[in-house]
Design a protein around this motif. Sequence first.
Motif, PDB file in Angstrom:
ATOM      1  N   ASP A 241       1.884  -8.943   0.647  1.00 42.86           N
ATOM      2  CA  ASP A 241       3.067  -8.957   0.824  1.00 42.86           C
ATOM      3  C   ASP A 241       3.831  -7.871   0.263  1.00 42.86           C
ATOM      4  N   GLY A 242       3.325  -7.397  -0.852  1.00 48.27           N
ATOM      5  CA  GLY A 242       4.414  -6.630  -1.462  1.00 48.27           C
ATOM      6  C   GLY A 242       4.442  -5.150  -0.835  1.00 48.27           C
ATOM      7  N   ALA A 243       3.236  -4.833   0.036  1.00 46.47           N
ATOM      8  CA  ALA A 243       3.128  -3.581   0.384  1.00 46.47           C
ATOM      9  C   ALA A 243       4.218  -3.295   1.616  1.00 46.47           C
ATOM     10  N   LEU A 244       4.994  -4.460   2.038  1.00 44.35           N
ATOM     11  CA  LEU A 244       6.014  -4.171   3.219  1.00 44.35           C
ATOM     12  C   LEU A 244       7.387  -3.581   2.522  1.00 44.35           C
ATOM     13  N   VAL A 245       7.374  -3.690   1.264  1.00 40.57           N
ATOM     14  CA  VAL A 245       8.729  -3.209   0.653  1.00 40.57           C
ATOM     15  C   VAL A 245       8.292  -1.851  -0.156  1.00 40.57           C
ATOM     16  N   ASN A 246       7.139  -1.351  -0.016  1.00 39.80           N
ATOM     17  CA  ASN A 246       6.768  -0.120  -0.563  1.00 39.80           C
ATOM     18  C   ASN A 246       7.292   1.159   0.195  1.00 39.80           C
ATOM     19  N   SER A 247       7.906   1.993  -0.318  1.00 32.49           N
ATOM     20  CA  SER A 247       8.517   3.126   0.480  1.00 32.49           C
ATOM     21  C   SER A 247       7.610   3.960   1.103  1.00 32.49           C
ATOM     22  N   GLU A 248       6.389   4.060   0.188  1.00 30.83           N
ATOM     23  CA  GLU A 248       5.289   4.834   1.002  1.00 30.83           C
ATOM     24  C   GLU A 248       4.861   4.102   2.324  1.00 30.83           C
ATOM     25  N   PHE A 249       4.997   2.768   2.157  1.00 29.58           N
ATOM     26  CA  PHE A 249       4.536   2.293   3.693  1.00 29.58           C
ATOM     27  C   PHE A 249       5.525   2.536   4.602  1.00 29.58           C
ATOM     28  N   TRP A 250       6.631   2.441   4.418  1.00 28.66           N
ATOM     29  CA  TRP A 250       7.774   2.993   5.339  1.00 28.66           C
ATOM     30  C   TRP A 250       7.415   4.359   5.789  1.00 28.66           C
ATOM     31  N   SER A 251       7.278   5.206   4.875  1.00 31.03           N
ATOM     32  CA  SER A 251       6.814   6.725   5.370  1.00 31.03           C
ATOM     33  C   SER A 251       5.816   6.655   6.345  1.00 31.03           C
TER      34      SER A 251
END
Length: 259
Positions: A241-251
């Motif tokens: 779940d933590g990956a979803l709020v990782n800015s690298e994932f957003w990028s």
Amino acid sequence: MIQVHENIVYQANSNSRHKLDIYFPQLCPTMLPLIVYVHGGAWRTGQKDDFRAVAEGLITTSQNRLAVAVINYRLSTSDAGSIKHPGHLNDVMAAVKFLVTDQSYPGRSIVDRTRVFLVGHSAGAHLSTLMALKPGFEYMSSVQGVLGIGGIYDIPQLLKDNPSYVEFIDMAFAADEHAEASPHRAAREMHGGARHVKFCVVHSFSDELVGPEQSARFAGQLVATGYSDVTLMVKELGSHDGALVNSEFWSLVVNFILT
């Protein structure tokens, strides 16, 4: 600034889960691609309101070049009247149809209905990819890409690797539907409606709930079948779940859509 319009009904009936929230920049000089975000939660939990940070993070990271719709869908629970597959899938298709065809929802005038991208997490990745890969959805021409993170693509394999997951799997699927309801099975045959779709299959090394072989085998099957634009990305993005709020994932999502 980011505008949000909440609780838009995408299918007119009495079910309270048939609603979505849509986010878009205050200033939109051009038509915007639309992300349809499909949440996870083992087909039994999840609420669109919990993903405001994800929607706003994607828009901010894109420098206001995207709109995001976060949808609810019916869940499989122990409650009376609960649904099983393909109920969740039908809801996702209904939400996409609404966003492509309805002329009156807030932000409709700045949404480019020919550039729709599905982003799904976990069970949401299952639903997003299954919608794209199963023939018969008449609005697939509007869907240009699907990105899944921490996805469940092969239900029989998931149960072999995690026997304790049988409780929520049986809640969501009939016992004889596990293979048929798996995107990995659907990916074995290409249908014309999805030939144009690009896929990005993402997995975090630290995902503690779903193993990377789900993503690796699914991406491999897409390539073997002949889908021409498939990216597999296994990297450190945090927990399931933590990956979803990782800015690298957003990028990563923004680059998938805008480049």
